[in-house]
Design a protein around this motif. Sequence first.
Motif, PDB file in Angstrom:
ATOM      1  N   LEU A  89      18.767   0.753   8.063  1.00 57.85           N
ATOM      2  CA  LEU A  89      18.189   0.711   6.723  1.00 57.85           C
ATOM      3  C   LEU A  89      17.653  -0.674   6.352  1.00 57.85           C
ATOM      4  CD1 LEU A  89      20.597   3.051   4.714  1.00 57.85           C
ATOM      5  CD2 LEU A  89      18.343   3.563   5.678  1.00 57.85           C
ATOM      6  N   PRO A  90      18.395  -1.773   6.598  1.00 59.35           N
ATOM      7  CA  PRO A  90      17.816  -3.087   6.290  1.00 59.35           C
ATOM      8  C   PRO A  90      16.509  -3.361   7.033  1.00 59.35           C
ATOM      9  CG  PRO A  90      20.177  -3.284   6.605  1.00 59.35           C
ATOM     10  CD  PRO A  90      19.813  -1.887   6.996  1.00 59.35           C
ATOM     11  N   LEU A  91      16.413  -2.961   8.303  1.00 56.05           N
ATOM     12  CA  LEU A  91      15.172  -3.190   9.026  1.00 56.05           C
ATOM     13  C   LEU A  91      14.037  -2.324   8.471  1.00 56.05           C
ATOM     14  CD1 LEU A  91      15.971  -3.673  12.817  1.00 56.05           C
ATOM     15  CD2 LEU A  91      15.417  -5.370  11.090  1.00 56.05           C
ATOM     16  N   SER A  92      14.352  -1.114   8.031  1.00 58.72           N
ATOM     17  CA  SER A  92      13.325  -0.278   7.411  1.00 58.72           C
ATOM     18  C   SER A  92      12.832  -0.899   6.110  1.00 58.72           C
ATOM     19  CB  SER A  92      13.878   1.131   7.153  1.00 58.72           C
ATOM     20  OG  SER A  92      14.153   1.796   8.379  1.00 58.72           O
ATOM     21  N   VAL A  93      13.750  -1.492   5.344  1.00 50.93           N
ATOM     22  CA  VAL A  93      13.339  -2.212   4.133  1.00 50.93           C
ATOM     23  C   VAL A  93      12.429  -3.382   4.508  1.00 50.93           C
ATOM     24  CG1 VAL A  93      14.146  -3.623   2.207  1.00 50.93           C
ATOM     25  CG2 VAL A  93      15.362  -1.520   2.810  1.00 50.93           C
ATOM     26  N   ALA A  94      12.776  -4.084   5.586  1.00 53.27           N
ATOM     27  CA  ALA A  94      11.920  -5.174   6.062  1.00 53.27           C
ATOM     28  C   ALA A  94      10.538  -4.655   6.421  1.00 53.27           C
ATOM     29  CB  ALA A  94      12.563  -5.845   7.272  1.00 53.27           C
ATOM     30  N   GLY A  95      10.480  -3.457   7.003  1.00 53.60           N
ATOM     31  CA  GLY A  95       9.195  -2.857   7.336  1.00 53.60           C
ATOM     32  C   GLY A  95       8.369  -2.557   6.100  1.00 53.60           C
ATOM     33  N   VAL A  96       9.013  -2.060   5.044  1.00 53.41           N
ATOM     34  CA  VAL A  96       8.297  -1.757   3.803  1.00 53.41           C
ATOM     35  C   VAL A  96       7.766  -3.042   3.167  1.00 53.41           C
ATOM     36  CG1 VAL A  96       8.551  -0.838   1.469  1.00 53.41           C
ATOM     37  CG2 VAL A  96       9.592   0.374   3.399  1.00 53.41           C
ATOM     38  N   VAL A  97       8.582  -4.087   3.152  1.00 54.99           N
ATOM     39  CA  VAL A  97       8.144  -5.376   2.588  1.00 54.99           C
ATOM     40  C   VAL A  97       6.965  -5.928   3.391  1.00 54.99           C
ATOM     41  CG1 VAL A  97       8.818  -7.769   2.150  1.00 54.99           C
ATOM     42  CG2 VAL A  97      10.415  -5.911   1.641  1.00 54.99           C
ATOM     43  N   THR A  98       7.045  -5.845   4.710  1.00 53.86           N
ATOM     44  CA  THR A  98       5.952  -6.338   5.558  1.00 53.86           C
ATOM     45  C   THR A  98       4.682  -5.532   5.334  1.00 53.86           C
ATOM     46  OG1 THR A  98       7.581  -6.998   7.237  1.00 53.86           O
ATOM     47  CG2 THR A  98       5.293  -6.849   7.932  1.00 53.86           C
ATOM     48  N   LEU A  99       4.817  -4.222   5.198  1.00 50.96           N
ATOM     49  CA  LEU A  99       3.653  -3.376   4.921  1.00 50.96           C
ATOM     50  C   LEU A  99       3.024  -3.758   3.584  1.00 50.96           C
ATOM     51  CD1 LEU A  99       1.801  -0.987   5.562  1.00 50.96           C
ATOM     52  CD2 LEU A  99       3.499   0.508   4.477  1.00 50.96           C
ATOM     53  N   ALA A 100       3.852  -4.001   2.583  1.00 54.74           N
ATOM     54  CA  ALA A 100       3.325  -4.405   1.261  1.00 54.74           C
ATOM     55  C   ALA A 100       2.555  -5.718   1.379  1.00 54.74           C
ATOM     56  CB  ALA A 100       4.470  -4.536   0.269  1.00 54.74           C
ATOM     57  N   ALA A 101       3.089  -6.660   2.145  1.00 56.46           N
ATOM     58  CA  ALA A 101       2.374  -7.933   2.347  1.00 56.46           C
ATOM     59  C   ALA A 101       1.038  -7.707   3.059  1.00 56.46           C
ATOM     60  CB  ALA A 101       3.253  -8.897   3.143  1.00 56.46           C
ATOM     61  N   ALA A 102       1.029  -6.825   4.052  1.00 54.03           N
ATOM     62  CA  ALA A 102      -0.214  -6.537   4.769  1.00 54.03           C
ATOM     63  C   ALA A 102      -1.256  -5.914   3.852  1.00 54.03           C
ATOM     64  CB  ALA A 102       0.082  -5.609   5.946  1.00 54.03           C
ATOM     65  N   LEU A 103      -0.836  -4.969   3.024  1.00 51.54           N
ATOM     66  CA  LEU A 103      -1.770  -4.311   2.106  1.00 51.54           C
ATOM     67  C   LEU A 103      -2.301  -5.306   1.077  1.00 51.54           C
ATOM     68  CD1 LEU A 103       0.071  -0.902   1.580  1.00 51.54           C
ATOM     69  CD2 LEU A 103      -1.971  -1.354   2.978  1.00 51.54           C
ATOM     70  N   LEU A 104      -1.455  -6.243   0.657  1.00 53.63           N
ATOM     71  CA  LEU A 104      -1.894  -7.265  -0.290  1.00 53.63           C
ATOM     72  C   LEU A 104      -2.942  -8.172   0.341  1.00 53.63           C
ATOM     73  CD1 LEU A 104      -1.581  -8.679  -3.023  1.00 53.63           C
ATOM     74  CD2 LEU A 104       0.281 -10.021  -2.037  1.00 53.63           C
ATOM     75  N   ILE A 105      -2.696  -8.587   1.586  1.00 54.49           N
ATOM     76  CA  ILE A 105      -3.667  -9.412   2.292  1.00 54.49           C
ATOM     77  C   ILE A 105      -4.984  -8.666   2.469  1.00 54.49           C
ATOM     78  CG2 ILE A 105      -4.179 -10.502   4.527  1.00 54.49           C
ATOM     79  CD1 ILE A 105      -1.154 -11.076   4.725  1.00 54.49           C
ATOM     80  N   GLN A 106      -4.900  -7.391   2.806  1.00 53.16           N
ATOM     81  CA  GLN A 106      -6.110  -6.584   2.987  1.00 53.16           C
ATOM     82  C   GLN A 106      -6.871  -6.443   1.671  1.00 53.16           C
ATOM     83  OE1 GLN A 106      -7.554  -5.501   5.627  1.00 53.16           O
ATOM     84  NE2 GLN A 106      -9.117  -4.236   4.664  1.00 53.16           N
ATOM     85  N   ALA A 107      -6.156  -6.281   0.584  1.00 55.19           N
ATOM     86  CA  ALA A 107      -6.815  -6.118  -0.714  1.00 55.19           C
ATOM     87  C   ALA A 107      -7.506  -7.400  -1.176  1.00 55.19           C
ATOM     88  CB  ALA A 107      -5.786  -5.690  -1.771  1.00 55.19           C
ATOM     89  N   LEU A 108      -6.924  -8.546  -0.809  1.00 55.13           N
ATOM     90  CA  LEU A 108      -7.498  -9.825  -1.228  1.00 55.13           C
ATOM     91  C   LEU A 108      -8.608 -10.295  -0.310  1.00 55.13           C
ATOM     92  CD1 LEU A 108      -4.214 -11.728  -2.216  1.00 55.13           C
ATOM     93  CD2 LEU A 108      -5.851 -10.587  -3.722  1.00 55.13           C
TER      94      LEU A 108
END
Length: 411
Positions: A392-411
């Motif tokens: 579960l902690p690693l899956s949370v890390a995956g969600v946080v990393t995905l959010a960062a990627a989507l933010l970079i893509q949006a900017l």
Amino acid sequence: MNTIIPFALAFVLITIASLRYRLPPFLSLVGTSIVFGLLAGLPAEMVITSITGGAGRIFATLGVVIFSGVGIAQVLRESGRIEEIVADIRGAVRRPLATAGTAGYLLSVPLMCGITSFLILAPIISHLQTDGEASKALLYCAGIAGMISYVLLYPAPVVYSMMATPGLFSANPWKFNLLAIPVSFIILAGLFVVLRSRGIPPPAPPETTTTGWHPRAWLPFLVILAALACGTLIPSLHALANVNLALLAGLFAALISVPGDVRERALARGTKNAGIIIFDLAGAGAFGGVIAASAFSADVTALVTGYLPITLLPFVIAALVQAAQGSRVVTATVTATILATIPAVLVINPFALVLMVSAGAFMFSYASDPFFWLLKQTTGDDFAAVVRNYTLPLSVAGVVTLAAALLIQAL
């Protein structure tokens, strides 16, 4: 024939081969490559050519990197210098939780294997606390922290294999760390907060005596950093900026700093361990090569179009591959090979693209993940506890990393 069904069957075969029959990844991946290629309609000759070509590309990309990293790890282990490194970290950060997390985070990248770094740290980390539950928390902290840097930072094999995939990434790889390091720090800080909230006992009073720092223990890493810095800043020494040369320099520095008997033991055991890792990764390259030669990329793009934004495709593919076979480098290698054949994906920001694949490599670290079983054995926890404290902690890390990627893509 549509390749989606053979691909799903390949996942099933890999899972059965790994969990039911305990076959090594090389055999399960190469065998599955043959089955997938034939079911996908590829001629037998093309299947074999794709297998050997994909395996050869992985050896050319990661052979020196893995051998050097594992060799350094074995030298440090045989010479007792891992204990010195942990002592230095503990002298700087004091608290056992921070010591465990910092040691795991720092060592998994230069040693080129999150599992290897955990194996050599676990006997030391487990003795930083006398309380049994607190000791387990430190082991989970070291293991997860190691995976955070191993999956997110360049030149660790996960990111390195993606950036070395022809046609996928053209930007300066070191600039990627300017984004990946802050993301990894955010995840690591969250891990510390969660574990600290569980009531881990405070650290023991600091010892009154100290032996000071141990520069010889850090020598291989200092040589690696010096080589990379000189190669980047001095044009005439640009060759030193090559990761392969820098890691080889670090390995030679480690070897010449220990007695001959230690050097011989380290090379013998390190070569064996490196060979196992390289063959497993070569199996991943074989599987990726066959997938790339098939029509899978076109089929999956057609399937996803209309249901998911194309920007999520790298994450989805990586998460599925990770769930099927468990190895994060295999996930990165296979996913990168697939993505390089999908033109629509190449419009994604390259830094965001790599982060999305890394995010998928964090997901579903479950029964197919060898590190899952290593943690279960080391901590003595039951299956559900390892899921709660690791998956579960690693899956949370995956969600946080995905959010960062989507933010970079949006900017």
